[in-house]
Design an enzyme around this catalytic site. Sequence first.
Site, short mmCIF file in Angstrom:
data_model
loop_
_atom_site.label_atom_id
_atom_site.label_comp_id
_atom_site.label_asym_id
_atom_site.label_seq_id
_atom_site.Cartn_x
_atom_site.Cartn_y
_atom_site.Cartn_z
N SER A 7 0.86 -1.19 0.00
CA SER A 7 0.00 0.00 0.00
C SER A 7 0.89 1.24 0.00
O SER A 7 2.03 1.18 0.46
CB SER A 7 -0.88 0.00 1.26
N ASN A 8 0.36 2.33 -0.51
CA ASN A 8 1.04 3.62 -0.37
C ASN A 8 0.28 4.53 0.60
O ASN A 8 0.57 5.72 0.70
CB ASN A 8 1.18 4.31 -1.74
N ASN A 9 -0.70 3.94 1.30
CA ASN A 9 -1.50 4.71 2.25
C ASN A 9 -0.71 4.87 3.55
O ASN A 9 -0.48 3.89 4.27
CB ASN A 9 -2.81 3.96 2.52
N ASP A 72 -7.44 -6.27 2.44
CA ASP A 72 -8.59 -5.88 1.65
C ASP A 72 -9.74 -5.71 2.63
O ASP A 72 -9.88 -6.50 3.57
CB ASP A 72 -8.92 -6.92 0.59
N TYR A 157 -17.44 4.68 3.86
CA TYR A 157 -18.76 4.58 4.50
C TYR A 157 -18.75 5.05 5.95
O TYR A 157 -19.76 4.90 6.65
CB TYR A 157 -19.26 3.13 4.43
N ASP A 158 -17.65 5.64 6.41
CA ASP A 158 -17.55 6.09 7.81
C ASP A 158 -18.74 6.95 8.26
O ASP A 158 -19.25 6.77 9.36
CB ASP A 158 -16.24 6.85 8.06
N LYS A 178 -10.46 5.72 16.20
CA LYS A 178 -10.86 4.72 15.22
C LYS A 178 -9.83 3.59 15.12
O LYS A 178 -10.17 2.40 15.13
CB LYS A 178 -11.03 5.41 13.86
N ARG A 184 -9.23 -3.10 10.69
CA ARG A 184 -7.87 -3.35 10.19
C ARG A 184 -6.89 -3.55 11.36
O ARG A 184 -6.04 -4.42 11.32
CB ARG A 184 -7.39 -2.22 9.28
#
Length: 200
Positions: A7-9, A72, A157-158, A178, A184
Amino acid sequence: MQLLVASNNPKKLRELQRILDAAEITNVELVPLSKARAYPEPVEDGGTFADNALIKARAGAQATGLACVADDSGLAVEELNGMPGVLSARWSGGHGDDDANNELLLGQMSHVPDERRAAAFVSVCALVTPAGQEHVTEGRWPGRLLREPRGVNGFGYDPLFQPAGEERSAAEMSADEKDAVSHRGRALAQLVDVIRRLAD
């Protein structure tokens, strides 16, 4: 040990780093995709969260020779038989149009009474080694679907999701709040012992 995070997040990297820090694992360097040898992005065409997490983790391990972790995730609504599920990011047709996805989901659920609005955020994390070892974990964050968006934090969808035991939506919680309870985080925490063994 270097561990590729598919991931690049930066939020995903920070979340895993916090979990490793809490477990006092200091001999692991997390490597984002942007710092790894470039390779073609795999097509996420799996039918389940686990399928897609494994597709990403296998591709990363094979291409870089590093152990790779990937996730995912999405929203599963009981009334819709677990959908949007793996289609969460493209529920309305385009990819990542949060407003359109939320609007469509609200429309589909508009006549559903409160007692049948149970939902959960689900994350499946996969860790694959270059030798082909595979570990898959799942985290669930149960709650219910609201009737209108609330809050401006988060994404996806938060604004529509009210976690169990909370008066607020996920989009009304801070990022730290959170992360402490998220799907996650729960899935990643289950990989701690595997990562520790690989690193030792």
